[in-house]
Design a protein around this motif. Structure first.
Motif, PDB file in Angstrom:
ATOM      1  N   SER A  74      -0.967  -5.570   0.573  1.00 45.91           N
ATOM      2  CA  SER A  74      -0.443  -5.865  -0.766  1.00 45.91           C
ATOM      3  C   SER A  74       0.792  -5.032  -1.062  1.00 45.91           C
ATOM      4  N   GLY A  75       0.779  -3.774  -0.651  1.00 47.01           N
ATOM      5  CA  GLY A  75       1.937  -2.915  -0.858  1.00 47.01           C
ATOM      6  C   GLY A  75       3.157  -3.401  -0.114  1.00 47.01           C
ATOM      7  N   ILE A  76       2.956  -3.875   1.102  1.00 50.71           N
ATOM      8  CA  ILE A  76       4.077  -4.393   1.881  1.00 50.71           C
ATOM      9  C   ILE A  76       4.642  -5.652   1.230  1.00 50.71           C
ATOM     10  N   ILE A  77       3.763  -6.510   0.705  1.00 48.70           N
ATOM     11  CA  ILE A  77       4.227  -7.722   0.014  1.00 48.70           C
ATOM     12  C   ILE A  77       5.040  -7.342  -1.228  1.00 48.70           C
ATOM     13  N   TYR A  78       4.557  -6.362  -1.989  1.00 53.25           N
ATOM     14  CA  TYR A  78       5.293  -5.924  -3.176  1.00 53.25           C
ATOM     15  C   TYR A  78       6.667  -5.341  -2.805  1.00 53.25           C
ATOM     16  N   ILE A  79       6.738  -4.546  -1.744  1.00 54.86           N
ATOM     17  CA  ILE A  79       8.020  -3.988  -1.309  1.00 54.86           C
ATOM     18  C   ILE A  79       8.961  -5.116  -0.884  1.00 54.86           C
ATOM     19  N   PHE A  80       8.419  -6.107  -0.176  1.00 52.21           N
ATOM     20  CA  PHE A  80       9.234  -7.254   0.232  1.00 52.21           C
ATOM     21  C   PHE A  80       9.781  -7.998  -0.981  1.00 52.21           C
TER      22      PHE A  80
ATOM     23  N   THR B 102      12.556  -6.050  -2.600  1.00 51.30           N
ATOM     24  CA  THR B 102      13.790  -6.195  -1.820  1.00 51.30           C
ATOM     25  C   THR B 102      14.427  -7.555  -2.081  1.00 51.30           C
ATOM     26  N   LEU B 103      13.617  -8.591  -2.153  1.00 53.66           N
ATOM     27  CA  LEU B 103      14.128  -9.931  -2.408  1.00 53.66           C
ATOM     28  C   LEU B 103      14.776 -10.025  -3.789  1.00 53.66           C
ATOM     29  N   PHE B 104      14.123  -9.474  -4.807  1.00 57.00           N
ATOM     30  CA  PHE B 104      14.702  -9.493  -6.152  1.00 57.00           C
ATOM     31  C   PHE B 104      15.996  -8.683  -6.218  1.00 57.00           C
TER      32      PHE B 104
ATOM     33  N   ILE C 226      16.476  -6.954 -11.742  1.00 55.46           N
ATOM     34  CA  ILE C 226      16.384  -5.525 -11.421  1.00 55.46           C
ATOM     35  C   ILE C 226      15.097  -4.930 -11.989  1.00 55.46           C
ATOM     36  N   ILE C 227      14.700  -5.351 -13.182  1.00 54.89           N
ATOM     37  CA  ILE C 227      13.448  -4.859 -13.773  1.00 54.89           C
ATOM     38  C   ILE C 227      12.256  -5.311 -12.930  1.00 54.89           C
ATOM     39  N   LEU C 228      12.263  -6.568 -12.503  1.00 54.45           N
ATOM     40  CA  LEU C 228      11.174  -7.065 -11.652  1.00 54.45           C
ATOM     41  C   LEU C 228      11.141  -6.315 -10.320  1.00 54.45           C
ATOM     42  N   ALA C 229      12.304  -6.060  -9.754  1.00 51.17           N
ATOM     43  CA  ALA C 229      12.359  -5.324  -8.482  1.00 51.17           C
ATOM     44  C   ALA C 229      11.815  -3.915  -8.658  1.00 51.17           C
ATOM     45  N   THR C 230      12.133  -3.274  -9.769  1.00 51.78           N
ATOM     46  CA  THR C 230      11.640  -1.924 -10.023  1.00 51.78           C
ATOM     47  C   THR C 230      10.120  -1.898 -10.118  1.00 51.78           C
ATOM     48  N   PHE C 231       9.552  -2.855 -10.853  1.00 48.46           N
ATOM     49  CA  PHE C 231       8.092  -2.925 -10.958  1.00 48.46           C
ATOM     50  C   PHE C 231       7.451  -3.192  -9.598  1.00 48.46           C
TER      51      PHE C 231
ATOM     52  N   PHE D  57       8.708  -2.477  -6.537  1.00 45.81           N
ATOM     53  CA  PHE D  57       8.812  -1.285  -5.696  1.00 45.81           C
ATOM     54  C   PHE D  57       7.783  -0.234  -6.112  1.00 45.81           C
ATOM     55  N   GLY D  58       7.646  -0.025  -7.419  1.00 43.64           N
ATOM     56  CA  GLY D  58       6.671   0.951  -7.908  1.00 43.64           C
ATOM     57  C   GLY D  58       5.247   0.575  -7.542  1.00 43.64           C
ATOM     58  N   SER D  59       4.904  -0.698  -7.725  1.00 47.16           N
ATOM     59  CA  SER D  59       3.557  -1.155  -7.366  1.00 47.16           C
ATOM     60  C   SER D  59       3.324  -1.073  -5.868  1.00 47.16           C
ATOM     61  N   GLY D  60       4.339  -1.415  -5.081  1.00 44.75           N
ATOM     62  CA  GLY D  60       4.203  -1.363  -3.626  1.00 44.75           C
ATOM     63  C   GLY D  60       3.975   0.044  -3.120  1.00 44.75           C
ATOM     64  N   ILE D  61       4.738   0.989  -3.636  1.00 47.05           N
ATOM     65  CA  ILE D  61       4.570   2.385  -3.227  1.00 47.05           C
ATOM     66  C   ILE D  61       3.199   2.899  -3.644  1.00 47.05           C
ATOM     67  N   ARG D  62       2.788   2.535  -4.863  1.00 50.39           N
ATOM     68  CA  ARG D  62       1.476   2.970  -5.347  1.00 50.39           C
ATOM     69  C   ARG D  62       0.352   2.397  -4.488  1.00 50.39           C
ATOM     70  N   MET D  63       0.459   1.131  -4.083  1.00 49.08           N
ATOM     71  CA  MET D  63      -0.577   0.512  -3.255  1.00 49.08           C
ATOM     72  C   MET D  63      -0.617   1.132  -1.858  1.00 49.08           C
ATOM     73  N   ILE D  64       0.527   1.431  -1.287  1.00 48.75           N
ATOM     74  CA  ILE D  64       0.567   2.046   0.045  1.00 48.75           C
ATOM     75  C   ILE D  64      -0.033   3.449  -0.009  1.00 48.75           C
ATOM     76  N   LEU D  65       0.312   4.222  -1.028  1.00 51.58           N
ATOM     77  CA  LEU D  65      -0.273   5.553  -1.165  1.00 51.58           C
ATOM     78  C   LEU D  65      -1.785   5.474  -1.393  1.00 51.58           C
ATOM     79  N   PHE D  66      -2.226   4.466  -2.149  1.00 48.55           N
ATOM     80  CA  PHE D  66      -3.653   4.270  -2.373  1.00 48.55           C
ATOM     81  C   PHE D  66      -4.376   3.939  -1.067  1.00 48.55           C
ATOM     82  N   HIS D  67      -3.735   3.153  -0.207  1.00 49.50           N
ATOM     83  CA  HIS D  67      -4.313   2.822   1.093  1.00 49.50           C
ATOM     84  C   HIS D  67      -4.550   4.085   1.919  1.00 49.50           C
TER      85      HIS D  67
END
Length: 68
Positions: free
Chosen positions: A8-14, A17-19, A41-46, A48-58
């Motif tokens: 899920s974190g990788i999908i959010y980071i992707f 990046t797309l946004f 840019i706001i969507l991309a920020t959210f 990236f933040g969610s992706g990093i949080r999910m990866i750290l949670f993993h």
């Protein structure tokens, strides 16, 4: 079947990046910062933040599972 937080974190980071790519393309075409560009840019920020949080949670879950 549940998805792992890493996937899920990788999908959010992707998506972040797309946004960001779409926002840069929008700036190059229009020549300025409009509402749509700022929204992207706001969507991309959210994302990236969610992706990093999910990866750290993993990694936190993996660390807790190895301690048991």
């Amino acid at each position: 079947m549940r998805q792992s937080p890493l996937f899920s974190g990788i999908i959010y980071i992707f998506l972040g990046t797309l946004f960001t790519f779409f926002a840069i393309q929008n700036i190059n075409e229009d020549g300025g910062w409009g509402f749509f560009t700022i929204l992207l840019i706001i969507l991309a920020t959210f994302d990236f933040g969610s992706g990093i949080r999910m990866i750290l949670f993993h990694f936190q879950l993996k660390r807790q599972q190895t301690k048991k």
